[in-house]
Design a protein around this motif. Structure first.
Motif, PDB file in Angstrom:
ATOM      1  N   ASP A   1       0.888   6.578  -6.425  1.00 46.56           N
ATOM      2  CA  ASP A   1      -0.244   8.184  -6.470  1.00 46.56           C
ATOM      3  C   ASP A   1       0.920   9.408  -6.615  1.00 46.56           C
ATOM      4  OD1 ASP A   1      -2.596   8.927  -6.814  1.00 46.56           O
ATOM      5  OD2 ASP A   1      -2.970   9.647  -4.888  1.00 46.56           O
ATOM      6  N   ARG A   2       1.772   9.483  -5.660  1.00 44.87           N
ATOM      7  CA  ARG A   2       2.840  11.229  -5.765  1.00 44.87           C
ATOM      8  C   ARG A   2       3.275  11.530  -6.835  1.00 44.87           C
ATOM      9  NH1 ARG A   2       4.872  12.920  -0.029  1.00 44.87           N
ATOM     10  NH2 ARG A   2       2.528  12.951   0.655  1.00 44.87           N
TER      11      ARG A   2
ATOM     12  N   GLN B   1      -6.294   1.523 -12.646  1.00 47.87           N
ATOM     13  CA  GLN B   1      -6.602   2.240 -13.790  1.00 47.87           C
ATOM     14  C   GLN B   1      -6.061   2.149 -15.580  1.00 47.87           C
ATOM     15  OE1 GLN B   1      -8.535   6.424 -12.929  1.00 47.87           O
ATOM     16  NE2 GLN B   1      -9.384   5.038 -11.223  1.00 47.87           N
TER      17      GLN B   1
ATOM     18  N   ASP C   1       0.971  -1.090  -0.270  1.00 45.63           N
ATOM     19  CA  ASP C   1      -0.013   0.068  -0.271  1.00 45.63           C
ATOM     20  C   ASP C   1       1.004   1.639  -0.268  1.00 45.63           C
ATOM     21  OD1 ASP C   1      -2.415   1.080   0.374  1.00 45.63           O
ATOM     22  OD2 ASP C   1      -2.380   2.495   1.927  1.00 45.63           O
TER      23      ASP C   1
ATOM     24  N   THR D   1       3.426   9.917  -9.808  1.00 40.30           N
ATOM     25  CA  THR D   1       3.628   9.383 -10.953  1.00 40.30           C
ATOM     26  C   THR D   1       2.019  10.368 -11.199  1.00 40.30           C
ATOM     27  OG1 THR D   1       2.486   7.439 -11.292  1.00 40.30           O
ATOM     28  CG2 THR D   1       4.597   8.046 -11.027  1.00 40.30           C
ATOM     29  N   GLU D   2       1.845  10.154 -12.968  1.00 41.03           N
ATOM     30  CA  GLU D   2       0.542  10.060 -13.233  1.00 41.03           C
ATOM     31  C   GLU D   2      -0.716   8.943 -13.003  1.00 41.03           C
ATOM     32  OE1 GLU D   2       1.160  12.853 -16.648  1.00 41.03           O
ATOM     33  OE2 GLU D   2       2.300  14.209 -15.137  1.00 41.03           O
TER      34      GLU D   2
ATOM     35  N   ARG E   1       2.122   1.515  -3.412  1.00 36.19           N
ATOM     36  CA  ARG E   1       0.272   2.817  -3.878  1.00 36.19           C
ATOM     37  C   ARG E   1       0.469   3.859  -3.456  1.00 36.19           C
ATOM     38  NH1 ARG E   1      -3.847   4.363  -3.274  1.00 36.19           N
ATOM     39  NH2 ARG E   1      -3.781   3.977  -0.693  1.00 36.19           N
ATOM     40  N   ARG E   2       0.222   4.537  -2.490  1.00 34.81           N
ATOM     41  CA  ARG E   2       0.903   5.444  -2.548  1.00 34.81           C
ATOM     42  C   ARG E   2       2.214   6.424  -2.857  1.00 34.81           C
ATOM     43  NH1 ARG E   2       1.272   6.411   2.357  1.00 34.81           N
ATOM     44  NH2 ARG E   2       1.280   4.206   3.578  1.00 34.81           N
TER      45      ARG E   2
ATOM     46  N   VAL F   1      -3.165   5.392 -12.542  1.00 34.01           N
ATOM     47  CA  VAL F   1      -3.870   5.419 -10.555  1.00 34.01           C
ATOM     48  C   VAL F   1      -3.583   3.946 -11.060  1.00 34.01           C
ATOM     49  CG1 VAL F   1      -5.960   5.385 -10.162  1.00 34.01           C
ATOM     50  CG2 VAL F   1      -4.478   8.287 -11.585  1.00 34.01           C
ATOM     51  N   VAL F   2      -3.185   3.054 -10.106  1.00 30.56           N
ATOM     52  CA  VAL F   2      -3.461   1.947  -9.158  1.00 30.56           C
ATOM     53  C   VAL F   2      -5.037   1.134  -9.737  1.00 30.56           C
ATOM     54  CG1 VAL F   2      -2.596  -0.293  -8.265  1.00 30.56           C
ATOM     55  CG2 VAL F   2      -1.296   1.612  -8.213  1.00 30.56           C
TER      56      VAL F   2
END
Ligand code: NAD
Length: 427
Positions: A139-140, A148, A132, A142-143, A135-136, A145-146
């Protein structure tokens, strides 16, 4: 960050081609995938790229010699690889705290090259919550979205060193994901090897791996505790174990021994950092760590080590491997050294000279190490040490032997080598 939908040159990039990553990459090559390795170690890269294994792992010498897998230090290969599998080290800090440094460096290195359509699989053994964290981080930084534009899964490695070739193709693969597409894509990748894929979420997959390892570590700690209890009563732990295990369906007692190694020793820490309470895992750690002291102190009840010559057979963390990481043998050597013997000879035929114990210490052959010494400690149960002890029994029956693995078959931890002949072990 690269973008676009052009096709990928490689099916997989393995980040960290060490004892876990390299066998996995080679097995995926054998299964028909195109694989590239990414590693920061120049010596490892040179060895693999010239067609040699940097460590012993049965089954891979021929595969690596085909040079199907190249290892590079150029992280731009990430952009041209469809799946990225992270298999770097995950040690503990000195405190009860996991060290995320290698994972963080990987993310810093690969982040700028990630693009839409990538599958990222974390395979290193990690503390609960680490996938996780990844994942975060994504998210911060890169552009993407896990779930998607990018897929992310935790796919633990559960092989035992020395059995990678067989177990990569026989063990079920656990896949932890938080969205269906990531789970399916990771399952498709590992289905090239694993006979079965089992799906769960991030944290459960992280805990499966930790629980598998910790259960084993505690299992060995119980065996060591039983050996000490038997010793207190002057009873034979090996006979008790045989009787207890014989045709008995509800428990299996392991052999006592020097229990450590890079995975088993550290993985309990990954759970312990989340719990302030006294627990069985720390007790298991203490039990396993006590064995070298026990062996030295209890030999001293029978004979002195001060001003004596001592041989130590085996230096790796387990039998028939060349991996010394987190082995208890160096600790045993340090405890022997505290007794001020005149000489300590170390032998491990799985290691190239010099043994990484200190300058000027050479790696003796097993028979030469035992020649003329007063005591022999069997630190690792390597194949062939039964023969060494048999030779010792014939040549120097008074020599004291410390054999917690019972490789000589004397059914005692402490004995004089001649006992092997007297009791008809080799007659
Ligand atoms: N060894 C085992 O039998 C085993 C079994 C199951 C799981 N694991 C787990 O797998 C993970 C890897 O273990 P291992 O034994 O393969 O370790 P290892 O040290 O043999 O391999 C790790 C590799 O990663 C490389 N590396 C480190 N930082 C890097 C970076 N930023 N970029 C690229 N490469 C980098 C290192 O140079 C090294 O070659 C650990 O989490 C371990 O707990 C190990």
């Amino acid at each position: 960050m690269a973008t676009g939908t052009d096709s990928f040159q490689y099916d997989v990039c393995i980040v960290g081609t060490g004892r876990v990553g390299l066998p996995l990459g080679l097995s995926l090559c054998e299964a028909g995938l195109s694989v590239i390795g990414l590693d920061v170690d120049p010596e490892l890269r040179e060895t693999v790229n010239s067609g040699r294994m940097p460590f012993a792992e049965p089954g891979y010498d021929e595969l690596v010699s085909r040079k199907l897998l190249t290892v590079t230090d150029d992280s731009s290969v990430i952009a041209s690889s469809q799946a990225i599998v992270i298999t770097v080290g995950t040690p503990l800090h000195t405190h009860i705290e996991t060290d995320l440094d290698q994972i963080r460096r990987v993310l810093d290195g690969i982040g700028p090259h990630l693009r839409e359509g990538h599958l990222v699989c974390l395979r290193s053994t990690v503390a609960p919550g680490t996938t996780d964290y990844v994942r975060r981080w994504l998210d911060r930084h890169t552009e993407l979205v896990v779930g998607q534009s990018l897929s992310l899964a935790f796919c633990p490695e559960r092989i035992a060193e020395g059995k990678a070739y067989e177990e990569l193709r026989t063990l079920p693969q656990i896949v932890g994901s938080e969205d269906a597409v990531s789970g399916e894509r990771a399952a498709t990748l590992f289905s090239h090897l694993a006979p079965e894929v089992l799906h769960t979420d991030f944290v459960s997959a992280e805990l499966v791996k930790l629980f598998n390892n910790i259960a084993r570590y505690v299992h060995f700690a119980v065996a060591n505790q039983f050996a000490l209890v038997a010793d207190t009563f002057d009873a034979n732990i090996y006979e008790i174990r045989r009787l207890a295990n014989h045709e008995y369906p509800r428990s299996h007692i392991a052999m006592p021994g020097l229990t450590a190694g890079t995975c088993l020793r550290k993985d309990f820490g990954m759970i312990n950092e989340w719990s302030p309470y006294p627990d069985m895992l720390l007790a298991a750690w203490k039990m396993n760590e006590f064995i070298p002291t026990f062996l030295v102190q209890h030999l001293k009840k029978r004979t002195q080590l001060h001003d004596r010559r001592v041989a130590v057979l085996g230096y790796t963390f387990k039998m028939d491997t060349d991996d010394t990481r987190d082995s208890l043998a160096p600790k045993l050597v340090r405890y022997i050294d505290r007794e001020l013997p005149t000489e300590i000879r170390i032998s491990d035929h799985n290691l190239k000279d010099p043994i990484p114990v200190g300058e000027g210490i050479r790696n003796w052959s097993a028979d030469d190490a035992c020649d003329g010494v007063d005591c022999v400690f069997v630190a690792t149960n390597h194949t062939g040490y039964d023969r060494t002890l048999r030779n010792l029994a014939e040549r120097a029956p008074d020599t004291w032997v410390v054999d917690i693995w019972n490789v000589g078959g004397a059914d005692r931890i402490f004995y004089q080598a001649g006992a092997l002949m007297n009791e008809g072990q080799y007659s």
